[in-house]
Design an enzyme around this catalytic site. Structure first.
Site, short mmCIF file in Angstrom:
data_model
loop_
_atom_site.label_atom_id
_atom_site.label_comp_id
_atom_site.label_asym_id
_atom_site.label_seq_id
_atom_site.Cartn_x
_atom_site.Cartn_y
_atom_site.Cartn_z
N ASP A 20 0.89 -1.25 0.11
CA ASP A 20 -0.07 0.05 0.00
C ASP A 20 1.03 1.46 0.09
O ASP A 20 0.74 2.21 -0.92
CB ASP A 20 -0.94 -0.08 1.23
CG ASP A 20 -1.60 -1.38 1.21
OD1 ASP A 20 -2.52 -1.54 0.62
OD2 ASP A 20 -1.42 -2.09 2.28
N GLU A 276 2.09 -6.60 -5.18
CA GLU A 276 1.88 -5.68 -6.18
C GLU A 276 2.99 -4.90 -6.76
O GLU A 276 3.50 -5.08 -7.93
CB GLU A 276 0.54 -4.79 -5.89
CG GLU A 276 0.26 -3.94 -6.83
CD GLU A 276 -1.13 -3.49 -6.97
OE1 GLU A 276 -1.60 -2.47 -7.42
OE2 GLU A 276 -2.10 -4.16 -6.11
O1 TRH Z 1 4.80 -6.25 0.92
P1 TRH Z 1 3.58 -6.73 -0.20
O2 TRH Z 1 3.10 -8.01 0.10
O3 TRH Z 1 2.35 -5.70 -0.11
C1 TRH Z 1 1.22 -5.72 -0.46
C2 TRH Z 1 0.35 -5.77 0.68
O4 TRH Z 1 0.10 -6.83 1.36
C3 TRH Z 1 -1.37 -5.29 0.24
O5 TRH Z 1 -1.95 -4.97 1.39
C4 TRH Z 1 -1.61 -6.00 -0.62
O6 TRH Z 1 -2.88 -5.65 -1.13
C5 TRH Z 1 -0.60 -6.08 -1.87
O7 TRH Z 1 0.72 -6.77 -1.52
C6 TRH Z 1 -1.26 -6.79 -3.22
O8 TRH Z 1 4.20 -6.73 -1.70
P2 TRH Z 1 4.57 -5.64 -2.52
O9 TRH Z 1 3.49 -4.88 -3.25
O10 TRH Z 1 5.65 -6.11 -3.42
O11 TRH Z 1 5.25 -4.23 -1.49
C7 TRH Z 1 6.58 -4.42 -1.15
C8 TRH Z 1 7.37 -3.20 -1.30
O12 TRH Z 1 8.54 -3.21 -0.56
C9 TRH Z 1 7.41 -2.59 -2.78
O13 TRH Z 1 7.32 -1.42 -2.94
C10 TRH Z 1 9.07 -3.18 -2.75
C11 TRH Z 1 9.62 -2.78 -1.30
N1 TRH Z 1 10.73 -3.36 -0.92
C12 TRH Z 1 11.68 -2.79 -0.66
O14 TRH Z 1 11.56 -1.39 -0.65
N2 TRH Z 1 12.89 -3.17 0.06
C13 TRH Z 1 13.03 -4.48 0.09
O15 TRH Z 1 14.44 -5.18 0.57
C14 TRH Z 1 12.05 -5.25 -0.41
C15 TRH Z 1 12.19 -6.59 -0.28
C16 TRH Z 1 10.85 -4.65 -0.93
#
Ligand code: TRH
Length: 380
Positions: A20, A276
């Site tokens: 989010d 996402e």
């Molecule tokens: O963390 P996620 O699983 O997030 C979401 C939420 O659960 C949400 O509620 C749900 O609706 C959605 O998934 C589908 O996965 P996501 O979307 O990939 O987000 C992770 C974020 O973290 C992304 O912007 C990348 C960042 N990130 C970093 O900045 N550093 C890191 O080391 C890693 C592994 C990720």
């Protein structure tokens, strides 16, 4: 282009994890940097934000980060003027007083719901449609997507060019990895692993350990570490931990800042991602990937998974398409990965080429920030 003074308010409730805030922070920065807009980002959980952007002061009610006005969205909402454009991310519920402020505004604001990403066909028909009304203020659906008639995907200007330059520079990659304490062994397949808990992990790691090609697996701190610990038969894995099991080296990385995460994906030969935002970033990396989709009630996520797979494998030779689809389905069902990984590896060159083609094809679409701005221009 709207004038410089156009003000946008983006509201984000952190439901769980980082998607989010990951999406709204990325969008906010881009609207400021590329469209010259005044953006306020309202976030109810600055601790989650801090993981992606360590400069965040978790105690500040208001602060500036990269030209974005970041405001704490707390329970005791203080009245503010509504902006010209209001985005509720992922159907979050705006404060009642803010909705009144929207309705009281002399010039009615454009109110949009930025929805979840899905490759399902119905998204095309629903993108841009009116949703509910609050008094006379009309809300609209805005759907990201993979089709030209959707809102597109978040993609910063020049992203692919930066990625290409980085991937062409062995030195830049070496320096980046070295900063993370990673010393890539020559000839090893470099894989990043960002996933939810997964019962299928052990079988995948078994397969990698007994492979003839060495693998170096990089695991940023997060929910999958418990499964990694169980497989390694160790407790309390820390950042920097490095364990070798036959052909497989497992290394725990810190959770890096959001812009660094792109570089990690760009370095790796294969990226396991989730949710996402990381899912989209892995597509821009132009490398084969594995998606752990966010689970939803009544397994509706599985329809989303199949819809994306159908699009993704469309232009692949059928055997390669079946191999990668089989791998994704097994991963999302927590099933044994061995056979699927082996058949994926058989089609590796095709999958590599396809990852790049897919990325370039998707980059032909208008990016999501530009599509939002265009939507506003058309609306006024
Ligand atoms: O963390 P996620 O699983 O997030 C979401 C939420 O659960 C949400 O509620 C749900 O609706 C959605 O998934 C589908 O996965 P996501 O979307 O990939 O987000 C992770 C974020 O973290 C992304 O912007 C990348 C960042 N990130 C970093 O900045 N550093 C890191 O080391 C890693 C592994 C990720």
């Amino acid at each position: 282009m709207p004038d410089m003074k156009t003000r946008w308010d983006i509201f984000c409730t952190v439901v769980d994890n980082y998607g989010d805030i990951g999406v709204t922070w990325r969008l906010s920065r881009q609207l400021v940097a590329e469209h010259g807009l005044a953006v306020r980002l309202w976030v109810d959980d600055l601790r989650a934000f801090e993981r992606l952007c360590p400069e965040i002061d978790i105690h500040a009610g208001q602060q500036w980060q990269e030209g974005v006005e970041v405001c704490q969205w707390s329970a005791d909402w203080q009245p503010v003027e509504a902006a010209d454009v209001v985005i509720a991310a992922f159907a979050c519920q705006l404060p009642g007083a803010y909705m009144d402020a929207m309705a009281q505004r002399e010039k009615t604001p454009l109110w949009m719901n930025l929805d979840y990403l899905s490759a399902e066909d119905w998204v095309i028909g629903c993108h841009g449609l009116p949703s509910v009304k609050y008094k006379h203020v009309q809300k609209h659906f805005f759907f990201p997507g993979f089709h030209k008639d959707t809102g597109g995907l978040l993609r910063e200007s020049g992203l692919l060019e930066r990625r290409r330059q980085f991937q062409q520079s062995a030195e830049a990659q070496r320096a980046f990895l070295q900063d993370l304490g990673v010393d890539r062994s020559p000839g090893a397949l470099l894989i990043s692993l960002f996933a939810y808990e997964n019962a299928g992990l052990a079988s995948w790691l078994d397969t990698l350990a007994s492979d003839s090609t060495p693998t170096h697996l990089l695991v940023p701190q997060g929910r999958i570490l418990g499964d990694v610990e169980r497989w390694l038969n160790v407790q309390d894995l820390q950042v920097g931990s490095l364990h070798v099991r036959d052909a497989l080296t497992v290394q725990v990385l810190p959770f890096v800042r959001q812009d660094q995460y792109d570089h990690l994906l760009w370095c790796c030969d294969f990226n396991a991602v989730r949710g996402e935002d990381s899912f989209v970033r892995a597509q821009w990396a132009g490398r084969p990937m594995l998606w752990h989709i966010y689970q939803q009630e009544e397994d509706v996520h599985l329809d989303k998974l199949e819809a994306f797979l159908a699009l993704y494998v469309k232009d692949l030779p059928p055997a390669a398409g079946e191999a990668i689809s089989g791998l994704w389905r097994a991963w999302n069902a927590g099933e044994t990965m061995t056979d699927h990984w082996q058949s994926t590896r058989k089609h590796w060159p095709q999958l590599q080429k396809h990852a790049e083609t897919w990325c370039l094809e998707q980059a032909l679409q208008t990016d999501l920030a530009a599509a939002l701005v265009q939507f506003y221009v058309n609306w006024i």
